[in-house]
Design a protein around this motif. Structure first.
Motif, PDB file in Angstrom:
ATOM      1  N   UNK A 100      30.912  28.456  -4.119  1.00 57.09           N
ATOM      2  CA  UNK A 100      32.237  28.452  -4.756  1.00 57.09           C
ATOM      3  C   UNK A 100      32.500  29.560  -5.771  1.00 57.09           C
ATOM      4  N   UNK A 101      31.469  30.186  -6.349  1.00 59.03           N
ATOM      5  CA  UNK A 101      31.759  31.164  -7.415  1.00 59.03           C
ATOM      6  C   UNK A 101      32.251  32.502  -6.873  1.00 59.03           C
ATOM      7  N   UNK A 102      32.150  32.749  -5.556  1.00 57.74           N
ATOM      8  CA  UNK A 102      32.551  34.078  -5.060  1.00 57.74           C
ATOM      9  C   UNK A 102      34.043  34.336  -5.308  1.00 57.74           C
ATOM     10  N   UNK A 139      23.249  37.671 -11.117  1.00 53.67           N
ATOM     11  CA  UNK A 139      23.212  38.833 -10.213  1.00 53.67           C
ATOM     12  C   UNK A 139      24.579  39.019  -9.549  1.00 53.67           C
ATOM     13  N   UNK A 140      25.156  37.914  -9.105  1.00 54.26           N
ATOM     14  CA  UNK A 140      26.471  37.986  -8.447  1.00 54.26           C
ATOM     15  C   UNK A 140      27.521  38.495  -9.431  1.00 54.26           C
ATOM     16  N   UNK A 141      27.510  37.928 -10.618  1.00 51.66           N
ATOM     17  CA  UNK A 141      28.521  38.317 -11.620  1.00 51.66           C
ATOM     18  C   UNK A 141      28.409  39.811 -11.947  1.00 51.66           C
ATOM     19  N   UNK A 142      27.169  40.254 -12.132  1.00 52.05           N
ATOM     20  CA  UNK A 142      26.945  41.671 -12.461  1.00 52.05           C
ATOM     21  C   UNK A 142      27.440  42.560 -11.316  1.00 52.05           C
ATOM     22  N   UNK A 143      27.172  42.143 -10.079  1.00 49.46           N
ATOM     23  CA  UNK A 143      27.574  42.948  -8.919  1.00 49.46           C
ATOM     24  C   UNK A 143      29.107  43.029  -8.824  1.00 49.46           C
ATOM     25  N   UNK A 144      29.771  41.883  -8.998  1.00 48.18           N
ATOM     26  CA  UNK A 144      31.236  41.895  -8.902  1.00 48.18           C
ATOM     27  C   UNK A 144      31.840  42.761 -10.016  1.00 48.18           C
ATOM     28  N   UNK A 145      31.315  42.586 -11.228  1.00 48.88           N
ATOM     29  CA  UNK A 145      31.871  43.350 -12.346  1.00 48.88           C
ATOM     30  C   UNK A 145      31.627  44.848 -12.167  1.00 48.88           C
ATOM     31  N   UNK A 146      30.497  45.186 -11.569  1.00 48.80           N
ATOM     32  CA  UNK A 146      30.144  46.605 -11.456  1.00 48.80           C
ATOM     33  C   UNK A 146      30.938  47.304 -10.349  1.00 48.80           C
TER      34      UNK A 146
END
Ligand SMILES: Cc1ncc(COP(=O)(O)O)c(C=O)c1O
Length: 425
Positions: A127-129, A104-111
């Protein structure tokens, strides 16, 4: 090959201290793992049964489902969370099921994050932010939670860690695209208060910023504290993405089912990323999560609810670990939520400043490596949760996960007691 192989977006993010610590712990015999955030006990029976039912029941659950989420799951997520967020949630437009909250985080950042966009991250942070911001071409802007003064002899609490309102406001610029909130926070266990959330909300509105809020520990709050979703505050739904995790909700981290809830104006861009990357999440896992939520909806607020029973159980685990650390002179910061607590090791640092390791390696990392090897205990250094320039302010804390079986916690007691003479200040 002579050509440069890796994409430039990977520059500077290829080393993960986590991989290093997990590997180190796996190489030593008899290490008790309090580093990684997962329960070492069985999930609730209803969740296991839901999974068995998904695997052995309807054969169509072996096939693809709807790209943006298995319909019974998006439906129950919409009705379950609609109440908390004060919204009429449309399962088709306002819900996206992802591969864990990580997905969910990855999709949000990419979008949403574009080249040069600034992304405000509260540290210490999951740490992934930071790498996710960088991979999207954004620029992370950090703002630290700081410990406000406490009475001498009083135990420290995660609610004493606060944002300075003036410093926070100074981080918002015309280039700020997103604010990343995590409540309850990993690693501190801080549960943001209504006043703190209102401050963040007003700054996001004033500067036209999207709030990405990671609420994977939302059911895990203690001592009568209350989790508040920032999307439920006035004017915030339309600019907020709320992220959750079935792994943390039902103690099934291996299922990797997560979700994002938000307005269609934002979600349509997440759907574009999702349909061009992951496309689909495992249908059977989604079906089991849907059935688990349906069960919870029937029991909600009653003593039989997992969302009532589980926080009570892990509050006892938390208290056990706090006592155990305090009995050997360590100073845990009492968390109001999440799976984790951090503990202050500065007394030990003063006594043994020269643990093996490179001179420029933050002390907490040298300490954890030494502890794994010599004391058979694994934790995670807190400097891995902060930006490089701020590591020196956090290098005397380590994080333990307390969501562990009674026998694991007792194993920790024994190891600490053997080590007591060296630890006592
Ligand atoms: C704050 C936070 N967000 C997201 C995640 C990832 O959750 P999931 O396992 O559902 O991908 C974790 C896992 O530890 C976490 O601590």
């Amino acid at each position: 090959m002579a050509k440069r192989l890796q994409a430039r977006r990977l520059d500077g993010i290829d080393h993960s201290p986590w991989v290093e610590f997990v590997k180190l712990a796996s190489e030593e015999a008899d290490v008790v793992n309090f580093g990684e955030g997962f329960p070492d006990f069985s999930p609730p029976e209803f969740a296991v049964e839901a999974f068995q039912h998904a695997v052995s029941g309807d054969f169509m659950l072996n096939q693809y489902t709807k790209a943006f989420g298995y319909p019974p799951l998006t439906k129950i997520l919409a009705s379950f969370f609609g109440k908390f967020l004060g919204q009429e949630i449309d399962p088709l437009k306002n819900v996206l099921v992802t591969v864990g909250a990580y997905g969910a985080l990855f999709t949000a950042f990419q979008a949403l994050v574009d080249e040069g966009d600034e992304v405000i991250i509260v540290e210490p942070f999951f740490y992934c932010y930071e790498p996710m911001t960088l991979m999207a071409g954004g620029r992370p802007v950090f703002v630290s939670l700081k410990l406000s003064p406490i009475q001498k002899g009083e135990p420290d609490s995660s609610s004493n860690w606060q944002l300075d309102p003036t410093e926070l406001a100074s981080k918002f610029t015309s280039r700020t695209k997103a604010f990343i909130l995590n409540t309850p926070n990993n690693p501190l266990g801080k549960v943001f208060s209504r006043e703190e959330l209102e401050l963040v909300a007003s700054l996001c509105q004033q500067h036209d910023v999207v709030c990405i809020t990671d609420e994977v520990y939302q059911w895990l709050v203690f001592d009568g504290f209350q989790h508040i979703s920032i999307a439920s505050l006035p004017g915030m739904w339309e600019r907020t993405l709320t992220i959750g995790s079935a792994g943390k909700t039902f103690s099934v981290t291996g299922w990797k089912v997560g979700w994002v809830l938000g307005p269609d104006s934002l979600m349509k861009h997440l759907r574009t990323v999702h349909q061009n990357s992951i496309d689909q999440c495992a249908t059977q896992c989604q079906a089991a999560v849907a059935q688990s939520f349906e069960r919870e909806q029937l029991h909600f607020g009653q003593p039989s609810s997992y969302f009532v029973q589980f926080p009570q159980y892990i509050q006892r685990c938390r208290d056990h670990m706090i006592q155990s650390l305090q009995s050997v002179g360590l100073r845990p910061v009492i968390p109001q939520g999440s799976y984790f607590l951090i503990t202050d090791i500065s007394d030990f640092k003063n006594k043994m400043p020269d643990l093996p390791g490179a001179a420029d390696e933050p002390y907490d990392r040298r300490f954890v490596k030494w502890m794994i090897k010599n004391k058979g205990l694994m934790a995670i250094p807190v400097s891995t949760f902060v930006s490089v320039p701020h590591q020196k302010f956090f290098d005397h804390y380590i994080r333990f996960c307390f969501v562990k079986d009674e026998s694991t916690l007792r194993a920790m007691d024994q190891k600490l007691q053997k080590w007591k003479a060296e630890l006592m200040p």
